[in-house]
Scaffold this motif. Structure first.
Motif, short mmCIF file in Angstrom:
data_model
loop_
_atom_site.label_atom_id
_atom_site.label_comp_id
_atom_site.label_asym_id
_atom_site.label_seq_id
_atom_site.Cartn_x
_atom_site.Cartn_y
_atom_site.Cartn_z
N ALA A 222 0.83 -1.22 0.00
CA ALA A 222 0.00 0.00 0.00
C ALA A 222 0.85 1.26 0.00
N GLN A 223 2.00 1.20 0.68
CA GLN A 223 2.83 2.41 0.81
C GLN A 223 3.53 2.79 -0.50
N ASN A 224 3.43 1.91 -1.52
CA ASN A 224 4.02 2.23 -2.83
C ASN A 224 2.99 2.81 -3.80
N VAL A 225 1.72 2.83 -3.38
CA VAL A 225 0.66 3.17 -4.34
C VAL A 225 0.36 4.66 -4.32
N ALA A 226 0.48 5.29 -5.50
CA ALA A 226 0.14 6.71 -5.64
C ALA A 226 -1.37 6.87 -5.80
N ALA A 227 -1.98 6.01 -6.65
CA ALA A 227 -3.39 6.23 -6.97
C ALA A 227 -4.11 4.92 -7.21
N ILE A 228 -5.37 4.91 -6.81
CA ILE A 228 -6.31 3.86 -7.20
C ILE A 228 -7.26 4.54 -8.17
N ILE A 229 -7.38 4.01 -9.39
CA ILE A 229 -8.23 4.64 -10.41
C ILE A 229 -9.34 3.68 -10.79
N ILE A 230 -10.58 4.14 -10.68
CA ILE A 230 -11.70 3.27 -11.02
C ILE A 230 -12.85 4.07 -11.63
N GLU A 231 -13.54 3.44 -12.57
CA GLU A 231 -14.79 4.00 -13.09
C GLU A 231 -15.90 3.56 -12.11
N PRO A 232 -16.67 4.49 -11.57
CA PRO A 232 -17.73 4.09 -10.63
C PRO A 232 -18.75 3.14 -11.27
N ILE A 233 -19.01 3.31 -12.56
CA ILE A 233 -19.68 2.27 -13.35
C ILE A 233 -18.77 2.05 -14.54
N GLN A 234 -18.30 0.82 -14.74
CA GLN A 234 -17.34 0.58 -15.82
C GLN A 234 -18.05 0.64 -17.16
N GLY A 235 -17.56 1.50 -18.04
CA GLY A 235 -18.23 1.74 -19.32
C GLY A 235 -17.87 0.72 -20.38
N GLU A 236 -16.64 0.84 -20.92
CA GLU A 236 -16.25 -0.07 -22.01
C GLU A 236 -16.14 -1.50 -21.50
N GLY A 237 -15.98 -1.69 -20.21
CA GLY A 237 -15.90 -3.03 -19.63
C GLY A 237 -17.24 -3.75 -19.63
N GLY A 238 -18.34 -3.02 -19.85
CA GLY A 238 -19.65 -3.68 -19.92
C GLY A 238 -20.71 -3.11 -18.99
N PHE A 239 -20.62 -1.81 -18.69
CA PHE A 239 -21.62 -1.16 -17.82
C PHE A 239 -21.76 -1.95 -16.52
N ILE A 240 -20.62 -2.26 -15.94
CA ILE A 240 -20.61 -3.06 -14.72
C ILE A 240 -20.80 -2.13 -13.52
N VAL A 241 -21.90 -2.35 -12.80
CA VAL A 241 -22.20 -1.56 -11.60
C VAL A 241 -21.67 -2.37 -10.42
N PRO A 242 -20.70 -1.86 -9.68
CA PRO A 242 -20.15 -2.67 -8.59
C PRO A 242 -21.17 -2.91 -7.50
N GLY A 243 -20.99 -3.99 -6.76
CA GLY A 243 -21.89 -4.30 -5.64
C GLY A 243 -21.81 -3.20 -4.58
N ASP A 244 -22.93 -2.99 -3.88
CA ASP A 244 -22.96 -1.97 -2.83
C ASP A 244 -21.81 -2.22 -1.86
N GLY A 245 -21.16 -1.16 -1.47
CA GLY A 245 -20.09 -1.27 -0.48
C GLY A 245 -18.70 -1.42 -1.08
N PHE A 246 -18.62 -1.76 -2.35
CA PHE A 246 -17.31 -1.97 -2.98
C PHE A 246 -16.53 -0.65 -3.04
N LEU A 247 -17.14 0.37 -3.63
CA LEU A 247 -16.44 1.65 -3.78
C LEU A 247 -16.13 2.29 -2.41
N PRO A 248 -17.11 2.34 -1.48
CA PRO A 248 -16.78 2.95 -0.17
C PRO A 248 -15.61 2.24 0.53
N ALA A 249 -15.53 0.92 0.42
CA ALA A 249 -14.43 0.20 1.09
C ALA A 249 -13.09 0.58 0.46
N LEU A 250 -13.07 0.76 -0.85
CA LEU A 250 -11.82 1.14 -1.51
C LEU A 250 -11.40 2.56 -1.12
#
Ligand code: PLZ
Length: 450
Positions: A222-250
């Motif tokens: 973790a101490q080497n990581v500058a950024a976590i980058i995520i689409e809140p709903i993944q577009g080109e990946g297939g309109f994937i809506v993450p399960g509730d709680g996934f984004l807040p935990a990250l």
């Protein structure tokens, strides 16, 4: 539930009407010239060259008004050639087309940054910087996060899409067509599992987040990581809506470890999902937000917006570019944003979902090749599978797509497996046009999945 608007602001009549077969003769001739003049690497999927467009209707070179439920990939959110945008563009172009903000600054750039700082999630102090494309915005978010943290690793997710430049190809998951043969890619990019409720075998958002976090801790540190980058709903990946709680935990993990959390809202932003930004749905507050597409109704503009202390960590002159925040693009953005605010664009997106979701759900009840109906607001999709399985069915997606194109509905597919049929209608589409497009989709299923 809010009603869908029927007063589409455009001079182009809002109807689908086929006056020739698609593609018409002029499009066929243009396509031949395209083959001779344009690199084969630049693909064109739906047949039919565009000649003009208004609202939800692109008119092709043979004069066929078609329905464009993809908004040019989530760009013409306030309607193609929205009159407010057209007027603002014309006025600005007559005043001046370019100065280069770094040479002679102008108010429009500052005003767009003020609007972004006000509209993006969180009421902390923010700063923005403007660029030309979504990929450029994401690259700059990485630059900012690296300077701020003094770290180099960047974490991205399975099925993620962030662009086609060298760094953003590295951040993007899918090989063909985006990355194939184009390496070597930028280093220090690490991909971890995402949350994909349809395919996670019952595992919930927080459990998938834990899987991603364990990977980060054990394989990157973790101490080497500058950024976590995520689409809140993944577009080109297939309109994937993450399960509730996934984004807040990250987000929580990022903040506990000094990592900059970047929400890539290039596709999901600007009222697309029924909120100004998809991050708002679960109340997450990203440190940086990248935007483009819907921001300026088609004028090339993109931005990074985020916490003042992170954005201001960059040395003077470290961010920029000849065209970034071009004055005409800024005028378009201010008009588009003004239209969204004046017309309850989020209500319109929810109204579109209220019409579309029941229709898509009813299709799914009738056809077992629809494995999943998902998305939010005016960003909806169906995932197609082989009968009786959850195996991806890109062939059917292609057949349905071709049927819709032939019948004047310019649909788009998406997804890592190319088996997701997506809808990103302009928020101005109106009930009649939406119902008409859904009727064509019904017929496409009858023809190919009956
Ligand atoms: N981040 C989340 O969706 C662009 C790509 C179209 P640019 N998605 C559409 C294509 O085939 O090139 C996108 C995105 C997210 C970044 C980008 C990149 O935005 O403006 O295309 O560079």
């Amino acid at each position: 539930m809010t009603a869908v608007v029927d007063a589409t602001p455009t001079a182009v009549p809002q109807e689908r009407r086929l006056v020739t077969e698609i593609p018409g003769p002029r499009s066929v001739a243009l396509q031949a010239r395209k083959t001779a003049a344009v690199s084969a690497g630049v693909g064109v999927t739906p047949p039919g060259y565009g000649e003009r467009a208004g609202g939800g209707i692109p008119v092709d070179a043979a004069g066929n008004p078609r329905i464009g439920p993809g908004s040019g990939t989530a760009v013409a959110t306030v309607g193609n050639a929205n009159p407010d945008v057209v007027a603002a563009v014309a006025e600005q172009a007559a005043a001046f087309t370019h100065t280069c903000f770094m040479v002679t600054p102008y108010a429009g750039y500052v005003e767009v940054c003020e609007a972004l700082n006000r509209l993006t999630p969180g009421d902390h102090e923010k700063r923005s910087a403007l660029f030309n494309s979504g990929a450029e915005a994401v690259e700059n978010a990485v630059k900012v996060a690296r300077v701020y943290t003094g770290r180099s690793a960047v974490v991205v997710f399975e099925h993620g899409y962030h662009g086609r430049t060298n760094l953003t190809m590295a951040l993007t998951a899918k090989s063909m067509p985006y990355k194939h043969g184009f390496g070597p890619f930028a280093p220090e990019v690490y991909r971890v599992p995402t949350s994909y409720p349809y395919r996670d075998r019952g595992l919930k958002g927080p459990e998938m987040a834990q899987a991603a976090i364990t990977r980060i801790e054990k394989e990157i540190g973790a101490q080497n990581v500058a950024a976590i980058i995520i689409e809140p709903i993944q577009g080109e990946g297939g309109f994937i809506v993450p399960g509730d709680g996934f984004l807040p935990a990250l987000v929580e993990f990022a903040h506990a470890n000094g990592i900059v959390f970047v929400a890539d809202e290039v596709q999901s932003g600007f009222c697309r999902t029924g909120d100004w930004f998809a991050s708002e749905y679960e109340g997450i507050v990203p440190d940086l937000v990248t935007t483009a597409k819907g921001i300026a109704d088609g004028m090339p503009l993109a931005a990074v917006t985020g916490r003042a202390e992170i954005m201001d960590a960059v040395h003077a002159g470290g961010l920029g570019g000849t065209y970034g925040g071009n004055p005409v693009a800024c005028a378009a953005a201010l008009a588009a944003i003004g239209w969204m605010e004046a017309n309850d664009a989020n209500g319109l997106a929810r109204g579109i979902e209220a019409v579309m979701r029941p229709r898509l759900t009813s299709l799914a009840e009738r056809y077992d090749v629809i494995g999943d109906v998902r998305g939010r607001g005016a960003m909806l999709a169906i995932e197609l599978v082989k009968p009786g399985t959850t195996d991806p069915n890109p062939e059917l997606a292609g057949e349905l797509n071709r049927y819709c194109h032939q019948h004047g509905v310019v649909t788009l597919t998406t997804g890592t497996h190319g088996n997701v049929f997506r809808f990103l209608p302009p928020l101005t589409i109106g009930t009649a046009l939406l119902e008409d497009a859904l009727g064509v989709l019904d017929q496409a299923f009858e023809a190919h999945a009956g």
